[in-house]
Scaffold this motif. Structure first.
Motif, PDB file in Angstrom:
ATOM      1  N   ALA A  65       0.791  -1.382  -0.059  1.00 24.33           N
ATOM      2  CA  ALA A  65      -0.115   0.068  -0.019  1.00 24.33           C
ATOM      3  C   ALA A  65       0.803   1.251   0.126  1.00 24.33           C
ATOM      4  O   ALA A  65       0.525   2.235  -0.573  1.00 24.33           O
ATOM      5  N   VAL A  66       2.027   1.127   0.722  1.00 21.12           N
ATOM      6  CA  VAL A  66       2.919   2.330   0.866  1.00 21.12           C
ATOM      7  C   VAL A  66       3.575   2.580  -0.641  1.00 21.12           C
ATOM      8  O   VAL A  66       3.407   3.726  -1.092  1.00 21.12           O
ATOM      9  N   CYS A  67       4.080   1.779  -1.193  1.00 18.69           N
ATOM     10  CA  CYS A  67       4.649   1.578  -2.458  1.00 18.69           C
ATOM     11  C   CYS A  67       3.337   2.132  -3.680  1.00 18.69           C
ATOM     12  O   CYS A  67       3.842   2.933  -4.307  1.00 18.69           O
ATOM     13  N   ALA A  68       2.334   1.585  -3.479  1.00 20.15           N
ATOM     14  CA  ALA A  68       1.108   1.860  -4.528  1.00 20.15           C
ATOM     15  C   ALA A  68       0.876   3.376  -4.371  1.00 20.15           C
ATOM     16  O   ALA A  68       0.746   4.122  -5.405  1.00 20.15           O
ATOM     17  N   ARG A  73       2.129   9.089  -7.879  1.00 17.75           N
ATOM     18  CA  ARG A  73       2.692  10.260  -8.440  1.00 17.75           C
ATOM     19  C   ARG A  73       3.535  10.012  -9.989  1.00 17.75           C
ATOM     20  O   ARG A  73       3.755  10.898 -10.724  1.00 17.75           O
ATOM     21  N   PHE A  74       3.704   8.816 -10.204  1.00 16.20           N
ATOM     22  CA  PHE A  74       4.362   8.393 -11.345  1.00 16.20           C
ATOM     23  C   PHE A  74       3.893   8.479 -12.787  1.00 16.20           C
ATOM     24  O   PHE A  74       4.646   8.861 -13.659  1.00 16.20           O
ATOM     25  N   ASP A  75       2.556   8.605 -12.526  1.00 17.58           N
ATOM     26  CA  ASP A  75       1.809   8.823 -13.874  1.00 17.58           C
ATOM     27  C   ASP A  75       2.043  10.278 -14.276  1.00 17.58           C
ATOM     28  O   ASP A  75       2.311  10.395 -15.593  1.00 17.58           O
ATOM     29  N   ASP A  76       2.018  10.948 -13.465  1.00 18.89           N
ATOM     30  CA  ASP A  76       2.404  12.575 -13.790  1.00 18.89           C
ATOM     31  C   ASP A  76       3.727  12.750 -14.233  1.00 18.89           C
ATOM     32  O   ASP A  76       3.924  13.509 -15.160  1.00 18.89           O
ATOM     33  N   VAL A  77       4.833  12.273 -13.652  1.00 14.17           N
ATOM     34  CA  VAL A  77       5.920  12.067 -14.117  1.00 14.17           C
ATOM     35  C   VAL A  77       6.268  11.428 -15.478  1.00 14.17           C
ATOM     36  O   VAL A  77       6.845  11.990 -16.320  1.00 14.17           O
TER      37      VAL A  77
END
Length: 215
Positions: A65-68, A73-77
């Motif tokens: 859950a922490v990693c997800a 935010r990686f989608d915006d990256v």
């Protein structure tokens, strides 16, 4: 540990968010998921360990859950990486470099994310986030390449996995073996990404097309 006041009805989601935030802080401080314990998380939040298990089945589920949450935010990256780059191959390289850079800048989360083996048909929360971000954006690029004749037509999934695997392999090496002679920038990663794109292209690749520095 000071006892936590009884939570009002309907505050379970807020407590889950607090647990994720506390676990994230501990993960960054300790540098490893192995070093994080449910007891330490409970102490940080101000609850008992059984309260953690009401929201997360075990430590693996909590770290997932922490990693997800972190990778959301990686989608915006990935979107920002390809924005404004018209030449498809330069965009593909930029997306690969964005993947590598994100891994390096967030190495603890990266190592924690990929330390867990995922069985076929049982994707984790982080797997689902990565499929909608890294996989999704690379797939859009590959499908555009197929539509425009730059890439041989067919099932885009195997091609996406090739590109993703190359970017991930470079990221993994740079994160786990930073002492190797990578240089002071991401030029090695860029060279590897350009090589795989050149191999996929049906037409000669013009790397001077955009004149952009994707690093």
């Amino acid at each position: 540990m000071a006892p936590r006041p009884r939570s009002p009805r309907g505050s379970g989601e807020q407590l889950a968010d607090e647990i994720i935030a506390a676990t994230t802080d501990l993960l960054m401080e300790l540098g490893s998921g192995d070093a994080v314990s449910i007891r330490a998380v409970a102490q940080r939040v101000g609850v008992t360990p059984p309260s953690i298990y009401l929201h997360f089945q075990d430590k693996d589920a909590l770290l997932d859950a922490v990693c997800a949450h972190y990778y959301e935010r990686f989608d915006d990256v990935m979107m920002a990486a390809g924005e404004g780059i018209d030449y498809l191959w330069e965009r593909a390289v930029a997306q690969g470099i964005a993947y590598v850079r994100f891994a390096i800048e967030n190495e603890v989360v990266f190592r924690t994310t990929f330390a867990r083996v995922t069985e076929a048909g049982e994707p984790t929360l982080t797997d689902e986030v990565l499929l909608s971000s890294a996989f999704g954006h690379i797939r859009e690029t590959i499908e555009e390449g197929m539509a425009t004749g730059l890439i041989a037509p067919g099932d885009p999934v195997p091609v996406v996995m090739q590109v993703w695997s190359v970017a991930h392999g470079v990221a993994c090496l740079m994160v786990t073996k930073p002492g190797l002679p990578w240089g002071d920038d991401l030029s090695t990663a860029e060279g590897v990404m350009r090589a795989v794109c050149t191999g996929l292209s049906q037409v000669p690749v013009n790397w001077e097309h955009s004149g952009s520095d994707v690093r």
